[in-house]
Design a protein around this motif. Structure first.
Motif: not given
Length: 270
Positions: A34, A36-40, A257, A260-261, A264
């Protein structure tokens, strides 16, 4: 650029005029880590899909080297990779496997697909019954236990397709006890063909018959000590993996997740 270079070193797909090289140097899984910068989730380069794409790029009949240093991972992905390699063999390719460090759990399944297997000094394989994280009511949990039993039986059949000097009941007991295998033990049981530095198609010791149990030069006390050290290394590796991956690979957390994505992206107006 620094991250890209590290990524290229971790997973490599090399081609030359004579041999194509594939590497399994991480946990076997469908999803990458995962970001965390792109949330993907990043693409996994130890997934069945990745291996399918790479094997399609290799001409049928071409020689392949498979290098493994992995603590295992997702059973479905690993078994799919095993069968993709078997299919490539049937199409005329010769696959030579190298255990460069660890071939544990489903990573051991994968390398069993090779025509011949080399183990470096100090390397090891590891057998165990499959396990999972689960939630549900009593009936659902009993069903999951039945599924794990079926997966264990399927893995045993896969190992027995290559095993020597070993009955299936003995193998299943080894899986139940979670057994660490040294290179000499792997050669004795047919899980590898060469031990040490030999890469030219000749056994590392011409006087060593892999089917002769008297050729095992490791003393019982030394073997027990080595096995204990390897068990401790495996436990430490498992703890490190848990620390690094946390619980992010569990389905429940993936769902969190994903939500959350989505939140975001909504905040960003996408």
């Amino acid at each position: 650029m620094k991250n890209e270079k590290r990524h290229e070193m971790k997973y490599r797909f090399e081609q030359s005029a004579h041999v194509h090289k594939l590497y399994v140097y991480d946990d076997v899984r469908a999803d990458g880590k995962f970001n965390w910068n792109t949330w993907e989730y990043e693409d996994s380069e130890t997934s069945a899909k990745y291996f399918r794409d790479r094997l399609e790029e290799i001409p049928d009949g071409a020689d392949i080297e498979l290098h493994v240093n992995s603590a295992g991972g997702e059973v479905g992905e690993g078994v799919s990779i095993y069968n993709l390699l078997v299919q490539k063999k049937k199409a005329g390719s010769r696959i030579v496997g190298y255990v460069d460090g660890m071939a544990y759990s489903v990573a051991m399944n994968i390398i069993m697909a090779c025509n011949e297997i080399h183990m470096g000094l100090g390397t090891s394989m590891f057998l165990h019954n499959p396990w999972t994280c689960a939630s549900g009511n009593a009936e659902q949990l009993r069903g999951i236990a039945d599924q794990l039993d079926a997966l264990a039986d399927a893995s045993a059949k896969l190992y027995m397709s290559r095993a020597q000097n070993l009955e299936e009941d003995e193998l299943k007991e080894m899986m139940r006890k979670e057994t660490m295998l040294t290179p000499d033990m792997c050669r004795q049981y047919g899980f590898c063909d060469f031990v040490g530095e030999s890469t030219e198609g000749e056994p590392d010791d011409p006087d060593n018959d892999p089917e002769d149990p008297d050729d095992d030069v490791t003393k019982p006390d030394e073997r027990d000590q080595l096995l204990q050290q390897l068990r401790e290394q495996l436990y430490q590796q498992k703890q490190i993996n848990r620390m690094l991956h946390g619980i992010g690979s569990r389905p429940q957390v993936k769902s969190v997740f994903a939500k959350a994505v989505q939140i975001n992206k909504q905040r960003k107006g996408e």
